[in-house]
Design a protein around this motif. Structure first.
Motif, PDB file in Angstrom:
ATOM      1  N   GLU A   1       0.120 -17.697 -22.322  1.00 53.95           N
ATOM      2  CA  GLU A   1      -1.129 -16.575 -23.310  1.00 53.95           C
ATOM      3  C   GLU A   1      -1.524 -17.600 -24.358  1.00 53.95           C
ATOM      4  O   GLU A   1      -2.713 -17.044 -25.315  1.00 53.95           O
ATOM      5  CB  GLU A   1      -0.959 -15.408 -23.641  1.00 53.95           C
ATOM      6  N   ASP A   2      -0.528 -18.383 -25.140  1.00 53.51           N
ATOM      7  CA  ASP A   2      -0.906 -18.881 -26.707  1.00 53.51           C
ATOM      8  C   ASP A   2      -0.790 -20.540 -26.331  1.00 53.51           C
ATOM      9  O   ASP A   2      -0.717 -21.552 -25.871  1.00 53.51           O
ATOM     10  CB  ASP A   2       0.499 -18.508 -27.053  1.00 53.51           C
ATOM     11  N   ASP A   3      -1.565 -20.143 -27.892  1.00 50.68           N
ATOM     12  CA  ASP A   3      -2.042 -21.871 -28.101  1.00 50.68           C
ATOM     13  C   ASP A   3      -0.558 -22.768 -28.935  1.00 50.68           C
ATOM     14  O   ASP A   3      -0.291 -23.587 -29.162  1.00 50.68           O
ATOM     15  CB  ASP A   3      -2.797 -22.506 -29.282  1.00 50.68           C
ATOM     16  N   VAL A   4       0.384 -21.716 -29.458  1.00 49.61           N
ATOM     17  CA  VAL A   4       1.334 -22.487 -30.406  1.00 49.61           C
ATOM     18  C   VAL A   4       2.587 -21.531 -29.692  1.00 49.61           C
ATOM     19  O   VAL A   4       2.431 -20.326 -29.163  1.00 49.61           O
ATOM     20  CB  VAL A   4       1.397 -21.961 -31.820  1.00 49.61           C
ATOM     21  N   HIS A   5       3.802 -22.504 -30.086  1.00 45.24           N
ATOM     22  CA  HIS A   5       5.021 -21.974 -29.066  1.00 45.24           C
ATOM     23  C   HIS A   5       5.802 -21.605 -30.488  1.00 45.24           C
ATOM     24  O   HIS A   5       5.765 -22.198 -31.720  1.00 45.24           O
ATOM     25  CB  HIS A   5       5.358 -22.866 -28.172  1.00 45.24           C
ATOM     26  N   THR A   6       6.726 -21.104 -30.615  1.00 43.93           N
ATOM     27  CA  THR A   6       7.987 -20.537 -31.059  1.00 43.93           C
ATOM     28  C   THR A   6       9.227 -20.065 -30.439  1.00 43.93           C
ATOM     29  O   THR A   6       8.885 -20.114 -29.196  1.00 43.93           O
ATOM     30  CB  THR A   6       7.090 -19.290 -31.942  1.00 43.93           C
ATOM     31  N   GLN A   7      10.523 -20.529 -31.548  1.00 37.88           N
ATOM     32  CA  GLN A   7      11.731 -20.402 -31.108  1.00 37.88           C
ATOM     33  C   GLN A   7      11.802 -18.928 -30.313  1.00 37.88           C
ATOM     34  O   GLN A   7      12.988 -18.614 -29.302  1.00 37.88           O
ATOM     35  CB  GLN A   7      12.514 -20.409 -32.037  1.00 37.88           C
ATOM     36  N   ASP A   8      11.206 -18.011 -31.028  1.00 33.88           N
ATOM     37  CA  ASP A   8      10.965 -16.672 -30.503  1.00 33.88           C
ATOM     38  C   ASP A   8      10.868 -15.964 -29.389  1.00 33.88           C
ATOM     39  O   ASP A   8       9.463 -15.324 -29.499  1.00 33.88           O
ATOM     40  CB  ASP A   8      11.463 -15.780 -32.121  1.00 33.88           C
ATOM     41  N   ASN A   9      10.407 -16.608 -28.700  1.00 32.23           N
ATOM     42  CA  ASN A   9       9.367 -15.994 -27.114  1.00 32.23           C
ATOM     43  C   ASN A   9       9.873 -15.063 -27.128  1.00 32.23           C
ATOM     44  O   ASN A   9      11.868 -14.400 -27.067  1.00 32.23           O
ATOM     45  CB  ASN A   9       9.646 -17.422 -26.166  1.00 32.23           C
ATOM     46  N   GLY A  10       8.839 -13.390 -26.366  1.00 29.91           N
ATOM     47  CA  GLY A  10       9.560 -12.406 -25.791  1.00 29.91           C
ATOM     48  C   GLY A  10       8.842 -12.243 -23.976  1.00 29.91           C
ATOM     49  O   GLY A  10       8.804 -11.060 -23.912  1.00 29.91           O
ATOM     50  N   THR A  11       9.188 -13.782 -24.052  1.00 27.99           N
ATOM     51  CA  THR A  11       8.178 -13.135 -21.528  1.00 27.99           C
ATOM     52  C   THR A  11       9.754 -12.589 -21.230  1.00 27.99           C
ATOM     53  O   THR A  11      10.431 -13.503 -21.226  1.00 27.99           O
ATOM     54  CB  THR A  11       7.627 -14.346 -21.195  1.00 27.99           C
ATOM     55  N   ASN A  12       9.500 -11.857 -20.817  1.00 32.19           N
ATOM     56  CA  ASN A  12      10.788 -11.133 -20.155  1.00 32.19           C
ATOM     57  C   ASN A  12      10.962 -12.138 -19.115  1.00 32.19           C
ATOM     58  O   ASN A  12      10.347 -12.345 -17.762  1.00 32.19           O
ATOM     59  CB  ASN A  12      10.379  -9.978 -19.616  1.00 32.19           C
ATOM     60  N   ILE A  13      11.473 -12.423 -18.719  1.00 28.69           N
ATOM     61  CA  ILE A  13      13.063 -13.162 -17.545  1.00 28.69           C
ATOM     62  C   ILE A  13      12.922 -12.211 -16.195  1.00 28.69           C
ATOM     63  O   ILE A  13      13.579 -10.638 -16.531  1.00 28.69           O
ATOM     64  CB  ILE A  13      14.387 -13.565 -17.552  1.00 28.69           C
ATOM     65  N   ARG A  14      12.060 -12.487 -15.485  1.00 31.20           N
ATOM     66  CA  ARG A  14      12.044 -11.580 -13.907  1.00 31.20           C
ATOM     67  C   ARG A  14      14.018 -11.684 -13.083  1.00 31.20           C
ATOM     68  O   ARG A  14      14.020 -12.595 -12.752  1.00 31.20           O
ATOM     69  CB  ARG A  14      11.501 -11.282 -13.319  1.00 31.20           C
ATOM     70  N   LEU A  15      14.914 -11.277 -13.584  1.00 33.46           N
ATOM     71  CA  LEU A  15      16.102 -11.785 -12.576  1.00 33.46           C
ATOM     72  C   LEU A  15      16.317 -11.380 -11.209  1.00 33.46           C
ATOM     73  O   LEU A  15      16.643 -12.472 -10.302  1.00 33.46           O
ATOM     74  CB  LEU A  15      16.890 -11.199 -13.177  1.00 33.46           C
ATOM     75  N   LEU A  16      15.322 -10.668 -10.209  1.00 32.47           N
ATOM     76  CA  LEU A  16      15.325 -10.330  -9.262  1.00 32.47           C
ATOM     77  C   LEU A  16      13.767  -9.833  -9.069  1.00 32.47           C
ATOM     78  O   LEU A  16      13.208  -8.850  -9.502  1.00 32.47           O
ATOM     79  CB  LEU A  16      16.519  -8.415  -9.220  1.00 32.47           C
ATOM     80  N   ARG A  17      13.407 -10.182  -7.914  1.00 36.48           N
ATOM     81  CA  ARG A  17      12.125 -10.371  -7.355  1.00 36.48           C
ATOM     82  C   ARG A  17      11.929  -9.638  -6.248  1.00 36.48           C
ATOM     83  O   ARG A  17      12.866 -10.086  -4.975  1.00 36.48           O
ATOM     84  CB  ARG A  17      11.224 -11.180  -7.476  1.00 36.48           C
ATOM     85  N   TYR A  18      11.395  -8.360  -5.370  1.00 34.05           N
ATOM     86  CA  TYR A  18      10.972  -8.379  -4.324  1.00 34.05           C
ATOM     87  C   TYR A  18      11.232  -9.616  -3.269  1.00 34.05           C
ATOM     88  O   TYR A  18      11.660  -9.738  -2.426  1.00 34.05           O
ATOM     89  CB  TYR A  18       9.862  -7.065  -4.089  1.00 34.05           C
ATOM     90  N   SER A  19      10.101 -11.081  -3.571  1.00 29.89           N
ATOM     91  CA  SER A  19      10.150 -11.726  -2.539  1.00 29.89           C
ATOM     92  C   SER A  19      10.530 -12.293  -2.338  1.00 29.89           C
ATOM     93  O   SER A  19      11.466 -13.117  -1.271  1.00 29.89           O
ATOM     94  CB  SER A  19       8.496 -13.146  -3.399  1.00 29.89           C
ATOM     95  N   ASP A  20      11.826 -12.339  -3.419  1.00 30.82           N
ATOM     96  CA  ASP A  20      13.605 -12.950  -2.917  1.00 30.82           C
ATOM     97  C   ASP A  20      14.208 -11.857  -2.181  1.00 30.82           C
ATOM     98  O   ASP A  20      14.888 -12.446  -1.200  1.00 30.82           O
ATOM     99  CB  ASP A  20      14.239 -13.043  -4.548  1.00 30.82           C
ATOM    100  N   VAL A  21      14.382 -10.599  -2.215  1.00 32.21           N
ATOM    101  CA  VAL A  21      14.501  -9.545  -0.837  1.00 32.21           C
ATOM    102  C   VAL A  21      14.191 -10.289   0.171  1.00 32.21           C
ATOM    103  O   VAL A  21      14.807 -10.119   0.872  1.00 32.21           O
ATOM    104  CB  VAL A  21      14.183  -8.322  -1.877  1.00 32.21           C
ATOM    105  N   LEU A  22      12.826  -9.871   0.287  1.00 24.52           N
ATOM    106  CA  LEU A  22      11.918 -10.172   1.620  1.00 24.52           C
ATOM    107  C   LEU A  22      12.950 -11.635   2.286  1.00 24.52           C
ATOM    108  O   LEU A  22      13.030 -12.062   3.500  1.00 24.52           O
ATOM    109  CB  LEU A  22      10.761 -10.093   1.513  1.00 24.52           C
ATOM    110  N   LEU A  23      13.495 -12.488   1.148  1.00 22.12           N
ATOM    111  CA  LEU A  23      14.024 -13.944   1.745  1.00 22.12           C
ATOM    112  C   LEU A  23      15.100 -13.279   2.537  1.00 22.12           C
ATOM    113  O   LEU A  23      15.758 -14.402   3.263  1.00 22.12           O
ATOM    114  CB  LEU A  23      13.836 -14.273   0.682  1.00 22.12           C
ATOM    115  N   MET A  24      15.985 -12.744   1.754  1.00 19.15           N
ATOM    116  CA  MET A  24      17.381 -12.778   1.766  1.00 19.15           C
ATOM    117  C   MET A  24      17.061 -12.097   3.360  1.00 19.15           C
ATOM    118  O   MET A  24      18.030 -11.880   4.248  1.00 19.15           O
ATOM    119  CB  MET A  24      17.714 -12.425   0.216  1.00 19.15           C
ATOM    120  N   LYS A  25      16.409 -10.797   3.482  1.00 20.71           N
ATOM    121  CA  LYS A  25      16.473  -9.648   4.234  1.00 20.71           C
ATOM    122  C   LYS A  25      16.490 -10.913   5.475  1.00 20.71           C
ATOM    123  O   LYS A  25      16.558 -10.922   7.089  1.00 20.71           O
ATOM    124  CB  LYS A  25      15.410  -8.706   4.245  1.00 20.71           C
TER     125      LYS A  25
END
Length: 496
Positions: free
Chosen positions: A358-382
C-alpha cells in the motif's frame, strides 16, 4: 478501517497489569505477586478486558512482533537469508541457537506470559457474579488461548512444563510433548463447546470455530486423524477470499477467510487487544521490515522451483524486479522514500504482509495484521485427514485441495486432470495425493510459518532439510528450540 473494541481505559489497563506484573515470576511458577483473581468479580468490563489481555503476548517482540515469524520461516526450506549486519538471524537459519539467545528465550517467555493471563481468568471465574451467559464464553475463550499457547510450546520446544492454575505454586518439571498436546486438546475442547460464535464474537477475536480448527490441528499433529476430521468438520462459517492477496494486506484484514488474526497498528497505541505491557507499549510488527524493507529474506531455490508455471500465488507472495509497488513506484528501480533499502535491492523479496503493498515508504512500526490461521489451511488439513482417517475418501481429499486452487484469483489446473498429471502431480492413490498435498501446502502457505511444523509432524524434516543440503547443520536433536538457560538455572526440576 479496523474496528475497535471499546473498553474503559482504566479497566483495560488494570486487567492487563494484574496479569502482567512480573512475567519472569510466572515462568518460574512462583506466585510472588499475591494476585487476587476475585478482583474480576467487580464488573463485566474487567472480565472482558482480562480476556482481551491474554492475546497481547502475540504482539510481543518475542512472538509475532518479531521473533515468532523468524523462528518458523527461517528454519524451513522456504527462505534463504540475505542478511547485512544481522548475524543473530543467521543463527536461526543455520540452527546455531542455544538457550542464551534472545529469539527462543523471548518466544518461550511470551507464551508462558499468555498462559499466566489465561490461568488468571480461568481461576478467577469462580468468583464471577455476572450472569453465566456473559462470563462462560469468556472463560471458554481463556481456555482456547491457553490451549493455543500450549500447542505452540509443544510443537516448538517439545517437552515443557505445564501450569494450569494460578494456585499452582513452586517449580514444575517438564511434561512430555504428548502430555502438553493432550492438555491443549482438553483446553480446546472446552473452548469449542463454549465460545462465542462468528457474528456474535467481537471482531478480531477467536470464535468457537477457531477453537475447533485448532483442536483439529492439534489432533493432526498427534496423528489422530478421525478426531481431527470431526473437529475440522465443525468449521462451516468461513470461506476463501476471491483475491489471495487480501489475506496479507491491510485492506483485507478481518476477512471471512481468517479464523485467527494478530492485530497490529502502525504508529498507534490503540488496538483490539490493549497495550502490550512489557514491550514499550508498541503494537507494531517488524515482520515487513525483516522480510521486505531490509530485504533479508529471499525464496530458496527449492521453493522457487516448486511453483507451477503461471501460478498467480507467486506474484502475490514475492516482489520481483520490475513490479509496481506502493502508488506506482517500480521495485528494483525506485527507492523507498524513507530509509529502507528493500526496493532498490531488487531481486525477489517477500510481499506477504509487506508495507509496500500500500505504501511508498516503509517504517519499522508496520501495522499489517498477521493471519495466524486461515480457512485454506483448514481445508488442506481436512484433506489430509481424508487421506488417512478410517473411512476417508480420496475423492473428497482431492476436492478439498481443488477448492484452494479454484479461488478466482488463483484458478490453477485441478488435481485429477490431465494438466496436473502432466505437471507431475497425479492423484490416483493415497500416496500420490499426499505428495500433491505436500506441494499444495508449500505453495499456498509459503512464508506463513507452517512449513517447518508440517515437515516435523510428517517426519520429513531430515529428508527435506538435511538430505537436500538446504540446512546442512540440521539434525533431529535440533528439531525443537532450546529452553532458555535462565529457566534451566532457576528451575531445579526442569531437567528431571
Amino acid at each position: 478501517m479496523k474496528n475497535l473494541i471499546k473498553y474503559t481505559l482504566c479497566s483495560l489497563g488494570l486487567a492487563i497489569c494484574l496479569v502482567s506484573c512480573n512475567e519472569d515470576e510466572y515462568l518460574q511458577f512462583q506466585d510472588t505477586n499475591g494476585l487476587n483473581a476475585a478482583v474480576l468479580e467487580a464488573t463485566p468490563e474487567l472480565q472482558e478486558s482480562a480476556v482481551v489481555a491474554i492475546y497481547s503476548a502475540f504482539r510481543s517482540e518475542g512472538m509475532y512482533g518479531r521473533y515468532g515469524n523468524l523462528l518458523y520461516d527461517y528454519v524451513s526450506d522456504e527462505l534463504s537469508i540475505n542478511i547485512s549486519g544481522q548475524p543473530q538471524l543467521s543463527r536461526i537459519s543455520e540452527f546455531l541457537l542455544d538457550g542464551t539467545f534472545d529469539a527462543p528465550s523471548g518466544f518461550y517467555k511470551s507464551a508462558y506470559s499468555g498462559i499466566a493471563k489465561a490461568n488468571f481468568v480461568i481461576e478467577g471465574s469462580a468468583n464471577y457474579t455476572t450472569e453465566p451467559e456473559f462470563y462462560e464464553p469468556l472463560v471458554a475463550e481463556a481456555y482456547f488461548m491457553r490451549g493455543l499457547y500450549y500447542y505452540i510450546l509443544a510443537t516448538r520446544y517439545g517437552d515443557v512444563p505445564i501450569k494450569i492454575g494460578e494456585s499452582t505454586t513452586g517449580f514444575q518439571p517438564k511434561s512430555t510433548q504428548v502430555e502438553v498436546l493432550e492438555q491443549a486438546v482438553a483446553d480446546l475442547k472446552l473452548a469449542a463447546e463454549g465460545m462465542r460464535t462468528k457474528g456474535i464474537q467481537s471482531t478480531g477475536r477467536a470464535t468457537n470455530e477457531t477453537a475447533y480448527a485448532m483442536l483439529g490441528k492439534t489432533y493432526l499433529y498427534l496423528k489422530q486423524y478421525d478426531e481431527a476430521y470431526e473437529a475440522f468438520d465443525q468449521v462451516t462459517s468461513y470461506s476463501l477470499m476471491s483475491n489471495y492477496i487480501d489475506n496479507f494486506n491491510v485492506a483485507g484484514e478481518f476477512n471471512d477467510e481468517t479464523l485467527l488474526e494478530i492485530d497490529f497498528r502502525k504508529g498507534s497505541l490503540d488496538g483490539l487487544w490493549g497495550n502490550n505491557v512489557g514491550n514499550n507499549n508498541t503494537l507494531s510488527t517488524l515482520r515487513s521490515a525483516d522480510y521486505s524493507g531490509w530485504g533479508n529474506s529471499i525464496p530458496s531455490p527449492v521453493l522457487v522451483e516448486a511453483y507451477e508455471d503461471n501460478d498467480p500465488r507467486f506474484d502475490d507472495t514475492w516482489w520481483v524486479t520490475g513490479d509496481s509497488y506502493g502508488t506506482g513506484r517500480t521495485w528494483g528501480v525506485d527507492p523507498d522514500v524513507g530509509d529502507f533499502s528493500g526496493p532498490t535491492l531488487g531481486g525477489t523479496r517477500m510481499k506477504k504482509y509487506s508495507s509496500y503493498i500500500e505504501d511508498d515508504v516503509h517504517t519499522q512500526d508496520n501495522g499489517t495484521n498477521i493471519r495466524l490461521l486461515r480457512y485454506s489451511d483448514v481445508l488442506l488439513m481436512k484433506a489430509e485427514t481424508e487421506l488417512f482417517r478410517s473411512g476417508g475418501s480420496l475423492s473428497n481429499a482431492i476436492a478439498l485441495m481443488n477448492q484452494v486452487r479454484s479461488r478466482p484469483s488463483v484458478s490453477m489446473p485441478l488435481y485429477g486432470t490431465v494438466a496436473m498429471n502432466d505437471a507431475g502431480y497425479p492423484v490416483n492413490s493415497v500416496e500420490e495425493a499426499f505428495a500433491a498435498l505436500i506441494h499444495e501446502r508449500q505453495i499456498e502457505l509459503a512464508g506463513e510459518g507452517k512449513r517447518f511444523i508440517d515437515l516435523q509432524r510428517w517426519d520429513l524434516d531430515m529428508e527435506f532439510l538435511f538430505n537436500t543440503g538446504i540446512k546442512p547443520n540440521y539434525s533431529l536433536d535440533k528439531r525443537y528450540l532450546p529452553i532458555p538457560t535462565e529457566q534451566i538455572d532457576t528451575n531445579p526440576l526442569i531437567n528431571d
